[in-house]
Write an enzyme that holds these catalytic residues in place. Structure first.
Site, mmCIF file in Angstrom:
data_model
loop_
_atom_site.group_PDB
_atom_site.id
_atom_site.type_symbol
_atom_site.label_atom_id
_atom_site.label_comp_id
_atom_site.label_asym_id
_atom_site.label_seq_id
_atom_site.Cartn_x
_atom_site.Cartn_y
_atom_site.Cartn_z
ATOM 1 N N HIS A 99 34.452 35.654 17.646
ATOM 2 C CA HIS A 99 33.583 35.120 18.382
ATOM 3 C C HIS A 99 32.689 34.519 17.479
ATOM 4 O O HIS A 99 32.891 34.110 16.244
ATOM 5 C CB HIS A 99 32.839 36.149 19.217
ATOM 6 C CG HIS A 99 32.255 37.245 18.440
ATOM 7 N ND1 HIS A 99 30.872 37.173 17.442
ATOM 8 C CD2 HIS A 99 32.487 38.643 18.397
ATOM 9 C CE1 HIS A 99 31.000 38.183 17.119
ATOM 10 N NE2 HIS A 99 31.712 39.174 17.524
ATOM 11 N N HIS A 136 31.355 35.715 13.909
ATOM 12 C CA HIS A 136 32.099 35.607 12.830
ATOM 13 C C HIS A 136 32.168 33.940 12.287
ATOM 14 O O HIS A 136 32.257 33.931 11.130
ATOM 15 C CB HIS A 136 33.740 36.240 13.188
ATOM 16 C CG HIS A 136 33.707 37.685 13.778
ATOM 17 N ND1 HIS A 136 34.020 37.767 15.236
ATOM 18 C CD2 HIS A 136 33.595 38.622 13.139
ATOM 19 C CE1 HIS A 136 33.951 39.020 15.341
ATOM 20 N NE2 HIS A 136 33.722 39.459 14.236
ATOM 21 N N CYS A 192 31.895 57.008 12.602
ATOM 22 C CA CYS A 192 32.086 55.882 13.640
ATOM 23 C C CYS A 192 33.420 54.921 13.268
ATOM 24 O O CYS A 192 33.628 54.535 12.329
ATOM 25 C CB CYS A 192 31.036 55.084 13.562
ATOM 26 S SG CYS A 192 31.206 53.528 14.707
ATOM 27 N N CYS A 222 32.910 51.208 12.903
ATOM 28 C CA CYS A 222 32.500 50.709 11.617
ATOM 29 C C CYS A 222 33.243 51.198 10.617
ATOM 30 O O CYS A 222 33.335 50.714 9.463
ATOM 31 C CB CYS A 222 30.921 51.711 11.392
ATOM 32 S SG CYS A 222 29.693 50.896 12.153
ATOM 33 N N CYS A 276 26.647 56.103 17.007
ATOM 34 C CA CYS A 276 26.531 55.152 16.152
ATOM 35 C C CYS A 276 25.219 54.395 16.413
ATOM 36 O O CYS A 276 25.072 53.708 17.408
ATOM 37 C CB CYS A 276 27.893 54.242 15.919
ATOM 38 S SG CYS A 276 27.567 52.768 15.111
ATOM 39 N N HIS A 314 26.975 50.612 17.169
ATOM 40 C CA HIS A 314 27.960 50.262 18.210
ATOM 41 C C HIS A 314 27.411 51.317 19.403
ATOM 42 O O HIS A 314 28.071 51.102 20.560
ATOM 43 C CB HIS A 314 29.174 50.702 17.843
ATOM 44 C CG HIS A 314 29.939 49.970 16.976
ATOM 45 N ND1 HIS A 314 29.829 49.903 15.730
ATOM 46 C CD2 HIS A 314 30.508 48.738 16.844
ATOM 47 C CE1 HIS A 314 30.490 49.184 14.819
ATOM 48 N NE2 HIS A 314 30.757 48.182 15.535
ATOM 49 N N LYS A 355 22.902 42.523 18.859
ATOM 50 C CA LYS A 355 23.754 41.984 17.867
ATOM 51 C C LYS A 355 25.175 41.624 18.709
ATOM 52 O O LYS A 355 25.695 42.568 19.408
ATOM 53 C CB LYS A 355 24.430 42.886 16.924
ATOM 54 C CG LYS A 355 25.278 42.411 15.804
ATOM 55 C CD LYS A 355 26.103 43.378 15.307
ATOM 56 C CE LYS A 355 27.100 42.495 14.030
ATOM 57 N NZ LYS A 355 28.004 43.650 13.617
ATOM 58 N N LYS A 395 31.611 42.636 20.274
ATOM 59 C CA LYS A 395 32.604 43.328 21.326
ATOM 60 C C LYS A 395 32.083 44.509 22.086
ATOM 61 O O LYS A 395 31.886 44.565 23.160
ATOM 62 C CB LYS A 395 33.739 43.652 20.739
ATOM 63 C CG LYS A 395 34.992 43.684 21.659
ATOM 64 C CD LYS A 395 36.269 43.856 20.735
ATOM 65 C CE LYS A 395 37.268 44.677 21.756
ATOM 66 N NZ LYS A 395 37.549 46.038 21.450
HETATM 67 N N1 MSP Z 1 36.526 44.426 7.893
HETATM 68 C C1 MSP Z 1 35.065 44.390 7.475
HETATM 69 C C2 MSP Z 1 34.712 43.819 6.408
HETATM 70 C C3 MSP Z 1 35.401 43.904 5.298
HETATM 71 S S1 MSP Z 1 34.769 42.883 3.800
HETATM 72 C C4 MSP Z 1 35.619 43.535 2.465
HETATM 73 C C5 MSP Z 1 34.152 44.038 8.771
HETATM 74 N N2 MSP Z 1 34.779 43.049 9.792
HETATM 75 S S2 MSP Z 1 34.001 42.633 11.043
HETATM 76 O O1 MSP Z 1 35.309 41.944 11.695
HETATM 77 O O2 MSP Z 1 33.326 43.496 11.703
HETATM 78 O O3 MSP Z 1 33.207 41.579 10.536
HETATM 79 C C6 MSP Z 1 31.876 41.759 10.077
HETATM 80 C C7 MSP Z 1 31.299 40.494 9.527
HETATM 81 O O4 MSP Z 1 31.323 39.575 10.657
HETATM 82 C C8 MSP Z 1 29.803 40.413 9.494
HETATM 83 O O5 MSP Z 1 29.283 41.179 7.905
HETATM 84 C C9 MSP Z 1 29.212 39.226 9.748
HETATM 85 O O6 MSP Z 1 29.511 38.518 8.731
HETATM 86 C C10 MSP Z 1 30.227 38.615 10.875
HETATM 87 N N3 MSP Z 1 29.465 39.210 12.157
HETATM 88 C C11 MSP Z 1 30.083 39.718 13.282
HETATM 89 N N4 MSP Z 1 29.052 39.765 14.128
HETATM 90 C C12 MSP Z 1 27.916 38.781 13.853
HETATM 91 C C13 MSP Z 1 26.804 38.524 14.658
HETATM 92 N N5 MSP Z 1 26.571 39.171 15.853
HETATM 93 N N6 MSP Z 1 25.932 37.849 13.766
HETATM 94 C C14 MSP Z 1 26.177 37.291 12.790
HETATM 95 N N7 MSP Z 1 27.328 37.621 11.942
HETATM 96 C C15 MSP Z 1 28.116 38.632 12.598
HETATM 97 O O7 MSP Z 1 33.111 44.481 8.825
#
Ligand code: MSP
Length: 501
Positions: free
Chosen positions: A18, A21, A126, A129, A147, A150, A300, A303
Site C-alpha cells: 500500500h 510501503h 506476535c 511482527c 501486540c 497490531h 499507522k 492491513k
Molecule cells: N519483512 C520485514 C522487513 C525485513 S527487512 C530485512 C517487514 N516487512 S513489512 O512488509 O512489514 O514492511 C515494513 C516496512 O514498510 C516499514 O519498515 C516501512 O518502511 C514500510 N511501511 C509499512 N507501513 C508503513 C506506514 N504506514 N508508514 C510508513 N512506512 C510504512 O517489516
C-alpha cells in the site's frame, strides 16, 4: 565518481503493498536516481521477505503451497513498483537460491564460532511482527497480552530453540550507536542505546522447530529447525551486495550501504543486524535511514488497522507515477508521523506541481514558440535568476546528500517561485523578442527539471525532450550551472500536470 548502495526493507508479500510501503520505496528510489544523476556507481536493492510463520499461514488460508503463493505475490510487487517507476537493480527474494545459500553459510559460520547455542524458550509471540514481546513491551487487554502495533492477541510459545549470543556484543553496539553516526536521524540511535542501557542486550532465538514453522531455510546445524525469518531477512542486504558470490563487488559496495527503513523495524536493523555483522567480522552499514509512519485517522496505515490507501488510487488521483511520487516525497518525514489527508495531498499537487512548476513550463513554452519560433539562443542570464539557480542548486545537493528529499524539493519550489515572480514582473508577452527573458527562464526550467528528475522521472524527461535538453546519468552539475551557451529548441509547450478538483 562515488558509489552508492541503497536498500529498502524486503516486504512481507502476504498482501498487496500500500502507499505506506510506497513511501519507503519511492524515497529509496529517489535517492538512487539522485546518485545516478551525480554520476555515482549506484546499486539499488529491494525485494520480498518470503519465509516464516506469517507467510506459511497466509498461504495455508488460501490453500496454496507457500512457494506458489509467494511466486504470485512477488510478481505483484514487481508490477506495483513498475507502476511507480521504481528503478531497482535487483529484486531479491529470500527464496532465491543464492540467498538461501548465504543464510546457511552465515548461520554455520556463526555456529562454528560459538555464537549459537541450544536452550529452552518460552514467550509471547506476535505473528504479524514475527517477533517475541517481553513484559513491559506488550499491552494488556482484558488481562491478555496484545501486540502494541497490531493490537492482536499474542501467542504463547514454549519450545527448544537455538539462541544467537547477542549479549556478547552489548559494548560494541553501544559504542557504534553512541560514537559513530550510522543512524539518521540521530534521535533513533539514542532511542536504541537507551533501551540497551536500561534492559541490556539479550540473546535472541534464531531458529524455529520445523514442526511449527517448516517454511524457512533449514538450519545447517540441526535439520529439525528452520532459521528465524528476521535472521534470514536481514542477510538479504549482504546477499544483494555479493558477499558470497563476488567478494570484490561486496567490498566496493558495502562501505556505501544505506538501509532505508520505517521506525517499526529499527531494533532489528541496529541492535540485531550490527551484532550479526560483527559476528562475521563485517562493518555495520554506513547509514540506517529511518522514517516515521504514514498514519490515517491517527493509526499507522496498515492491513491490520484496515486504513490503507491503495497505490492504484494514488496513481489515479495524481495522474500517474510522477504526481503520486511527488506528493509522497513532499510529505515525507523522518521524525514525525504524518496524517494522510486527501486535502493535504491535493493542495501540494495543485500548488506545487500544477501551478508553480507546470504553469511556468507551459507559459515559457508557449511564449518561446510564439515570440521566437521555438528557437531560443544563448544570452546573458538575468543576474537575479542566475544567482537564484546557483543558490537553489547548492541547497538541493546539500539536502539530497543528507537524505532530506523534502527540503531539497522545497529549494526547487523556491527557485520556481522566483521565476514566476520574474515572468510576472518582466511581462515578456508585452515585448517583441524577449530573448534574454526567455533564455533566463529556460535556464531556470532546465536546472529545476533536472533537480526534480529523481522524484518525478517521467514528466521531467518528457519536458527535457520538448525543450531540447537532456537529463543523463552524471549530468547534474552541468545542468544546474547557468550559462554555457546552449540553444533551446522548444518543440512543444506541454501541460505536464492537470489540476485535481
Ligand atoms: N519483512 C520485514 C522487513 C525485513 S527487512 C530485512 C517487514 N516487512 S513489512 O512488509 O512489514 O514492511 C515494513 C516496512 O514498510 C516499514 O519498515 C516501512 O518502511 C514500510 N511501511 C509499512 N507501513 C508503513 C506506514 N504506514 N508508514 C510508513 N512506512 C510504512 O517489516
Amino acid at each position: 565518481m562515488g558509489r552508492f548502495y541503497v536498500t529498502t526493507p524486503i516486504y512481507y508479500p502476504n498482501a498487496d503493498p500500500h502507499i505506506g510501503h510506497a513511501y519507503t520505496t519511492v524515497y529509496a528510489d529517489s535517492l538512487a536516481r539522485f546518485h545516478r544523476l551525480l554520476g555515482d556507481e549506484t546499486f539499488f536493492l529491494t525485494g520480498t521477505d518470503e519465509h516464516g510463520l506469517k507467510l506459511q499461514r497466509a498461504a495455508e488460508e488460501r490453500g496454496l503451497h507457500p512457494k506458489e503463493f509467494v511466486d504470485q505475490m512477488a510478481e505483484k510487487f514487481k508490477r506495483y513498483w513498475a507502476m511507480l517507476d521504481i528503478s531497482y537493480d535487483r529484486f531479491i527474494r529470500t527464496t532465491d537460491p543464492d540467498h538461501e545459500r548465504l543464510v546457511k553459510h552465515v548461520a554455520l559460520e556463526m555456529y562454528r564460532r560459538g555464537f549459537i547455542y541450544r536452550e529452552k524458550y518460552s514467550g509471547w509471540y506476535c505473528v504479524s511482527c514475527e517477533k517475541f514481546y517481553s513484559p513491559g513491551e506488550y499491552i494488556v487487554v482484558e488481562g491478555k497480552p496484545y501486540c502494541p502495533i497490531h493490537r492482536k492477541p499474542l501467542e504463547w510459545v514454549e519450545e527448544d530453540t537455538y539462541y544467537f549470543r547477542m549479549s556478547e556484543f552489548q559494548d560494541y553496539i553501544l559504542k557504534v550507536l553512541e560514537e559513530e553516526k550510522r543512524v539518521y536521524p540521530e534521535q533513533y540511535a539514542r532511542e536504541v542505546a537507551s533501551k540497551i542501557r536500561k534492559e541490556g542486550l539479550r540473546d535472541v532465538s534464531i531458529a524455529r522447530p520445523k514442526s511449527r514453522v517448516w517454511w524457512g531455510v533449514e538450519a545447517p546445524f540441526d535439520p529439525d529447525y528452520t532459521i528465524y525469518v528476521w535472521f534470514d531477512a536481514l542477510l538479504n542486504y549482504i546477499t544483494g551486495a555479493g558477499y558470497l558470490e563476488d567478494r570484490g563487488r561486496f567490498n566496493r559496495l558495502w562501505p556505501e550501504a544505506h538501509h532505508v527503513i520505517g521506525k517499526d523495524i529499527l531494533w532489528f536493523h541496529t541492535a540485531v543486524w550490527f551484532s550479526m555483522l560483527k559476528a562475521i567480522d563485517v562493518e555495520p552499514p554506513k547509514k540506517v535511514i529511518v522514517h516515521a509512519f504514514l498514519i490515517r485517522r491517527g493509526l499507522k496505515m496498515g492491513k491490520s488497522a484496515g486504513n490503507v490507501v491503495r497505490i492504484e488510487d494514488l496513481l489515479e488521483r495524481y495522474n500517474g507515477s510522477d504526481g503520486a511520487r511527488y506528493v509522497l516525497m513532499r510529505i515525507f518525514n523522518p521524525h514525525k508521523d504524518v496524517e494522510y489527508t486527501a486535502e493535504l495531498l491535493d493542495s501540494i499537487y495543485n500548488s506545487e506541481l500544477a501551478d508553480n512548476y507546470g504553469n511556468l513550463v507551459r507559459r515559457v513554452g508557449v511564449l518561446a514558440r510564439k515570440k521566437l519560433g521555438g528557437t531560443v539562443e544563448s544570452e546573458t542570464v538575468d543576474e537575479g535568476l542566475a544567482t537564484a539557480i546557483e543558490k537553489a542548486a547548492r541547497k538541493y545537493v546539500e539536502e539530497m546528500d543528507n537524505y532530506r528529499i523534502q527540503e531539497a524539493l522545497a529549494a526547487v519550489m523556491d527557485l520556481l517561485r522566483e521565476a514566476n515572480a520574474y515572468i510576472n514582473r518582466e511581462k515578456p508577452w508585452e515585448k517583441g523578442e524577449p530573448r534574454r527573458e526567455l533564455y533566463s527562464l529556460l535556464e531556470v526550467i532546465r536546472a529545476s527539471t533536472t533537480m526534480l528528475h529523481p522524484v518525478i522521472p517521467k514528466a521531467t524527461v518528457r519536458l527535457a525532450e520538448a525543450f531540447g535538453f537532456k537529463i543523463e546519468e552524471g549530468s547534474l552539475r552541468d545542468q544546474v550551472t547557468p550559462g554555457g551557451g546552449r540553444t533551446y529548441r522548444v518543440s512543444e509547450a506541454p501541460i505536464l500536470f492537470r489540476k485535481v478538483k
